[in-house]
Write a protein that holds these residues in place. Structure first.
Motif, short mmCIF file in Angstrom:
data_model
loop_
_atom_site.label_atom_id
_atom_site.label_comp_id
_atom_site.label_asym_id
_atom_site.label_seq_id
_atom_site.Cartn_x
_atom_site.Cartn_y
_atom_site.Cartn_z
N LYS A 121 0.83 -1.21 0.00
CA LYS A 121 0.00 0.00 0.00
C LYS A 121 0.87 1.26 0.00
CE LYS A 121 -4.09 1.93 2.18
NZ LYS A 121 -5.10 1.74 3.21
N ARG A 122 1.93 1.26 0.80
CA ARG A 122 2.84 2.42 0.83
C ARG A 122 3.48 2.61 -0.54
NH1 ARG A 122 4.57 -0.02 5.60
NH2 ARG A 122 6.52 -0.64 4.60
N THR A 123 3.88 1.52 -1.15
CA THR A 123 4.50 1.58 -2.48
C THR A 123 3.52 2.13 -3.50
OG1 THR A 123 5.90 -0.30 -1.91
CG2 THR A 123 5.68 0.22 -4.25
N TYR A 124 2.30 1.64 -3.45
CA TYR A 124 1.26 2.09 -4.38
C TYR A 124 1.04 3.60 -4.24
CZ TYR A 124 -3.20 2.27 -6.85
OH TYR A 124 -4.21 2.59 -7.72
N ILE A 125 0.86 4.05 -3.02
CA ILE A 125 0.61 5.47 -2.77
C ILE A 125 1.81 6.31 -3.22
CG2 ILE A 125 0.33 7.19 -0.94
CD1 ILE A 125 -1.40 5.03 0.52
N ARG A 126 2.98 5.81 -2.98
CA ARG A 126 4.20 6.57 -3.31
C ARG A 126 4.45 6.66 -4.81
NH1 ARG A 126 10.31 4.78 -1.78
NH2 ARG A 126 11.35 6.52 -2.80
N PHE A 127 4.28 5.56 -5.53
CA PHE A 127 4.71 5.51 -6.92
C PHE A 127 3.60 5.69 -7.96
CE2 PHE A 127 8.20 3.14 -4.86
CZ PHE A 127 9.27 3.90 -5.32
N TYR A 128 2.36 5.44 -7.59
CA TYR A 128 1.27 5.47 -8.57
C TYR A 128 1.22 6.77 -9.38
CZ TYR A 128 -3.36 5.15 -10.66
OH TYR A 128 -4.40 5.15 -11.55
N PRO A 129 1.18 7.96 -8.74
CA PRO A 129 1.06 9.19 -9.54
C PRO A 129 2.21 9.39 -10.53
CG PRO A 129 0.66 9.64 -7.21
CD PRO A 129 1.18 8.24 -7.30
N GLY A 130 3.42 9.12 -10.10
CA GLY A 130 4.57 9.29 -10.98
C GLY A 130 4.57 8.31 -12.13
N LEU A 131 4.17 7.07 -11.85
CA LEU A 131 4.12 6.07 -12.90
C LEU A 131 3.03 6.38 -13.92
CD1 LEU A 131 4.68 2.84 -10.77
CD2 LEU A 131 6.27 3.84 -12.42
N VAL A 132 1.89 6.90 -13.46
CA VAL A 132 0.82 7.29 -14.39
C VAL A 132 1.32 8.43 -15.28
CG1 VAL A 132 -1.47 8.32 -14.60
CG2 VAL A 132 -1.09 6.46 -12.98
N SER A 133 2.00 9.38 -14.68
CA SER A 133 2.55 10.51 -15.45
C SER A 133 3.56 10.01 -16.49
CB SER A 133 3.22 11.49 -14.49
OG SER A 133 3.81 12.54 -15.19
N TYR A 134 4.42 9.10 -16.09
CA TYR A 134 5.40 8.51 -17.00
C TYR A 134 4.71 7.77 -18.15
CZ TYR A 134 9.13 5.35 -18.58
OH TYR A 134 10.03 4.64 -19.33
N ALA A 135 3.73 6.94 -17.82
CA ALA A 135 3.00 6.19 -18.84
C ALA A 135 2.25 7.13 -19.77
CB ALA A 135 2.05 5.19 -18.18
N MET A 136 1.70 8.18 -19.20
CA MET A 136 0.94 9.17 -19.99
C MET A 136 1.82 9.80 -21.08
SD MET A 136 -1.90 10.76 -20.35
CE MET A 136 -2.48 12.28 -21.06
N LYS A 137 3.07 10.05 -20.76
CA LYS A 137 4.00 10.62 -21.74
C LYS A 137 4.24 9.66 -22.90
CE LYS A 137 6.34 13.50 -18.39
NZ LYS A 137 7.54 13.68 -17.57
N ILE A 138 4.15 8.38 -22.63
CA ILE A 138 4.42 7.38 -23.67
C ILE A 138 3.16 7.09 -24.49
CG2 ILE A 138 5.12 4.99 -24.13
CD1 ILE A 138 6.81 5.18 -21.53
N VAL A 139 2.04 6.82 -23.82
CA VAL A 139 0.84 6.39 -24.54
C VAL A 139 -0.10 7.53 -24.88
CG1 VAL A 139 0.94 4.06 -23.59
CG2 VAL A 139 -0.45 5.77 -22.43
N ARG A 140 0.08 8.68 -24.27
CA ARG A 140 -0.71 9.89 -24.54
C ARG A 140 -2.21 9.69 -24.32
NH1 ARG A 140 3.05 13.30 -26.01
NH2 ARG A 140 4.71 12.71 -27.41
N SER A 141 -2.54 8.93 -23.30
CA SER A 141 -3.93 8.71 -22.93
C SER A 141 -3.98 8.50 -21.43
CB SER A 141 -4.50 7.49 -23.66
OG SER A 141 -5.70 7.08 -23.04
N GLN A 142 -4.70 9.36 -20.74
CA GLN A 142 -4.80 9.26 -19.29
C GLN A 142 -5.42 7.92 -18.87
OE1 GLN A 142 -3.63 11.56 -17.09
NE2 GLN A 142 -4.26 10.36 -15.33
#
Length: 165
Positions: free
Chosen positions: A5-26
């Protein structure tokens, strides 16, 4: 709070932002990151991974690449192609059962399928159009069978709301 849970809370927003830059879809970015975390949760691997941050980043990157490859394939199926197939089927068989009203309904259906979120559309096309089983689709997309079920449920709900008065 457990490590996952700590890992999820810590990394989720940054990983979504990273993925968004690649796939260009939220929506696609969120789906991809969720699938990565779901795989870790289901496999129970988070305790065995020494550099979880690197593992997550690499996993998201690989899923994004898979997503883009599949999008390229899925985009080859267009409304015009479907319309052509319907027209050919009607003319070859001289089937009066395939009339303009049915062609219009089928066209509306495919327009709404194309309006589904990318991952949801991809799962729907594999299962309902190409005839994959849930398990085959899950294996092909590298997601769980439960995720396939969720996407199918979401797609059917969307299509019912859009197509049934």
């Amino acid at each position: 709070m457990n490590r996952f849970k700590r890992t999820y809370i810590r990394f989720y927003p940054g990983l979504v932002s990273y993925a968004m830059k690649i796939v260009r879809s939220q929506a696609a970015a969120e789906d991809i990151v969720q699938e990565v975390f779901l795989k870790i949760w289901n496999d129970g691997e988070s305790e065995n991974i020494k550099r979880l941050d690197n593992y997550l980043l690499l996993s998201v990157k690989n899923r994004c690449i898979d997503y883009l490859r599949k999008q390229k394939y899925m985009n080859t199926i267009s409304i015009d192609t479907i319309q052509d197939k319907i027209d050919i089927a009607g003319s070859e068989n001289n089937d009066p059962a395939i009339d303009d009203a049915e062609v219009e309904i089928i066209t509306k259906l495919y327009i709404e399928i194309n309006n589904l979120p990318p991952k949801c559309r991809e799962v729907f096309m594999l299962v309902k159009i190409q005839g994959y089983t849930y398990k085959q689709a899950a294996t092909y997309l590298n997601i769980s069978v439960n995720m396939v079920k969720k996407h199918i449920t979401k797609a059917l709900h969307h299509l019912r709301n859009k197509l049934i008065p």
